[in-house]
Design an enzyme around this catalytic site. Structure first.
Site, PDB file in Angstrom:
ATOM      1  CG  ASP A 111       6.726   7.602  -3.071  1.00 11.51           C
ATOM      2  OD1 ASP A 111       7.409   6.967  -3.889  1.00 11.51           O
ATOM      3  OD2 ASP A 111       5.510   7.409  -2.902  1.00 11.51           O
TER       4      ASP A 111
ATOM      5  CB  CYS B 281       2.376   0.147  -0.135  1.00  9.90           C
ATOM      6  SG  CYS B 281       1.190   1.465   0.191  1.00  9.90           S
TER       7      CYS B 281
END
Ligand SMILES: O=C(O)c1ccccc1NCC(=O)[C@H](O)[C@H](O)COP(=O)(O)O
Length: 212
Positions: free
Chosen positions: A130, A8
């Protein structure tokens, strides 16, 4: 292979190419102005053009409005929209409007935080667990914060899911073994400084995942 990887916050052709060459299944492009990984439309288009069809382009957003999404999808040729801090109602509207797959980021610090995933059943295509970043933090992700993976023990996942938060080349194998994750996501764990991806760390992370 028991797990695949999303790298990411890529922002240069060199690091994007390293992620693809190393076998990443997904690449993440951030569209959030306060982030050191935020992309201009020009840079997003430049990066998107380098991504082969077998690798999926994930746009990362924080409660985005329609205009931002439309511009990002057009520039980044996005396959998937990853939404942080976005309600189920808004996520459903975004999915209906774009027709794209939606991943919802669920911020986790306690076992109770996992229950937020249930509210996205029938809306999101995947949940990204997350770590919850500290109160007042500039970003809801990409800060290298890890949560206690044991919180996932016995949790009945309402949707396909992925693991994120504080992963790096040294702990990702342990993380997969502990949780059974089949998709792992990393950002700052493959950086030399915030927003600066490191070719060596990207390679090491992907080798660790490929060796599982
Ligand atoms: O990475 C960012 O700058 C970011 C900004 C705003 C919302 C989300 C963001 N990142 C989301 C991600 O998917 C990260 O990969 C994830 O939070 C893990 O980050 P890290 O703990 O640094 O590996």
């Amino acid at each position: 292979m028991p797990a695949t990887a999303k790298i990411c916050g890529l922002s240069t052709p060199e690091t994007l190419d390293a992620a693809i060459a190393g076998g990443a299944s997904h690449v993440g492009l951030v569209f959030f102005a306060p982030s050191p990984r935020n992309l201009s439309w020009t840079r997003a288009a430049q990066l998107a053009a380098r991504v082969p069809a077998h690798v999926q382009r994930v746009g990362v957003f924080v409660n985005p409005d329609d205009a931002l999404i439309e511009q990002a999808v057009a520039a980044g040729h996005l396959d998937i929209l990853q939404l942080h801090d976005t309600t189920p109602e808004r996520a459903a509207a975004i999915k209906a409007r774009t027709g794209l797959a939606v991943w919802i980021a669920v911020a986790v610090r306690t076992r109770g935080d996992l229950d937020a995933a249930l509210t996205y059943t029938g809306v999101a295509d995947k949940v990204l667990y997350d770590a919850k970043t500290p109160p007042g933090a500039a970003l809801p992700g990409g800060m290298g914060v890890r949560f206690d993976w044991r919180l996932l023990d016995g949790f009945r996942h309402p949707l396909p899911w992925a693991l994120s938060g504080g992963l790096d080349p040294f702990n990702v194998a342990e993380a997969v073994a502990a949780t059974g994750a089949t998709l792992v996501d990393v950002s700052s764990g493959v950086e030399s400084a915030p927003g600066i991806k490191d070719l060596g760390k990207i390679g090491a992370f992907l080798r660790a995942v490929n060796d599982l």
